[in-house]
Design a protein around this motif. Structure first.
Motif, PDB file in Angstrom:
ATOM      1  N   GLY A 143      76.752   3.046  51.278  1.00 50.50           N
ATOM      2  CA  GLY A 143      77.355   1.950  52.030  1.00 50.50           C
ATOM      3  C   GLY A 143      78.874   1.903  52.004  1.00 50.50           C
ATOM      4  O   GLY A 143      79.465   0.961  52.528  1.00 50.50           O
TER       5      GLY A 143
ATOM      6  N   LYS B  79      69.912  -0.575  54.990  1.00 53.54           N
ATOM      7  CA  LYS B  79      70.433  -1.690  55.790  1.00 53.54           C
ATOM      8  C   LYS B  79      71.955  -1.719  55.769  1.00 53.54           C
ATOM      9  O   LYS B  79      72.590  -2.245  56.680  1.00 53.54           O
ATOM     10  N   SER B  80      72.536  -1.181  54.708  1.00 56.23           N
ATOM     11  CA  SER B  80      74.005  -1.202  54.647  1.00 56.23           C
ATOM     12  C   SER B  80      74.594   0.205  54.540  1.00 56.23           C
ATOM     13  O   SER B  80      75.756   0.374  54.176  1.00 56.23           O
TER      14      SER B  80
ATOM     15  N   MET C 153      78.400   2.779  60.476  1.00 51.69           N
ATOM     16  CA  MET C 153      77.254   2.020  59.966  1.00 51.69           C
ATOM     17  C   MET C 153      76.011   2.361  60.794  1.00 51.69           C
ATOM     18  O   MET C 153      76.045   2.278  62.015  1.00 51.69           O
TER      19      MET C 153
END
Ligand SMILES: [Zn+2]
Length: 161
Positions: free
Chosen positions: A20, A91-92, A101
């Motif tokens: 992330g 998700k990140s 992202m």
């Protein structure tokens, strides 16, 4: 966190992106460009070059001298220094290839982009909106987890010394 990594740290950059973090990485950056990116964008410079590390810190630019013989070692050292979590949550996550992202994508939208077997076996997919690469928690995932677990163990051991 925001990092910029020297040209020897491609694999580490991909790991940190999956975890992330925003990592600028290109084998085309020279030392001056690495230092400028770190300074102008508030990035921590990750380098295997001791001289570059020293130049960076002498100028007040936050840098980390990357040692360790494998990714688990290196991730443990970075996690220890910066207090980042040794985990990957898609998700990140950022695209390991281009640092964008990634986003969850409905299965129907990637039917033509993955192999039939993959499509049949998995239900959750993510896609990079920039380069179009599709991700899923496939057969490589246990290996990713075991590297992260190894890194966590090293971090705990080093903290207790
Ligand atoms: Zn991408």
């Amino acid at each position: 966190m925001k990092f910029v990594a020297d040209g020897m740290l491609g694999s580490l950059s991909r790991w940190l992106r999956m975890m992330g973090h925003d990592v600028e990485y290109s084998t085309a950056f020279d030392d001056a460009e690495l230092l400028a990116l770190a300074k102008e964008e508030g990035r921590v410079l990750l380098t295997r070059d001791l001289e570059l590390y020293q130049r960076s810190t002498a100028r007040g630019i936050d840098a980390f001298y990357v040692e360790g013989k494998n990714e688990a070692d290196r991730l443990a050292a970075i996690a220890g220094r910066f207090g980042i979590g040794l985990e990957i949550d898609l998700k990140s996550s950022r695209c390991p290839r281009c640092n964008t992202m990634i986003q969850p994508v409905p299965k129907a939208q990637i039917v033509d982009k993955v192999e039939k077997k993959t499509f049949a076996h998995y239900n959750e997919f993510w896609e990079c909106p920039k380069c179009g690469k599709v991700y899923w928690q496939g057969a490589h995932w246990p290996k990713i987890r075991s590297t992260l677990e190894e890194a966590s163990t090293r971090l705990k051991n080093s903290a207790s010394v």
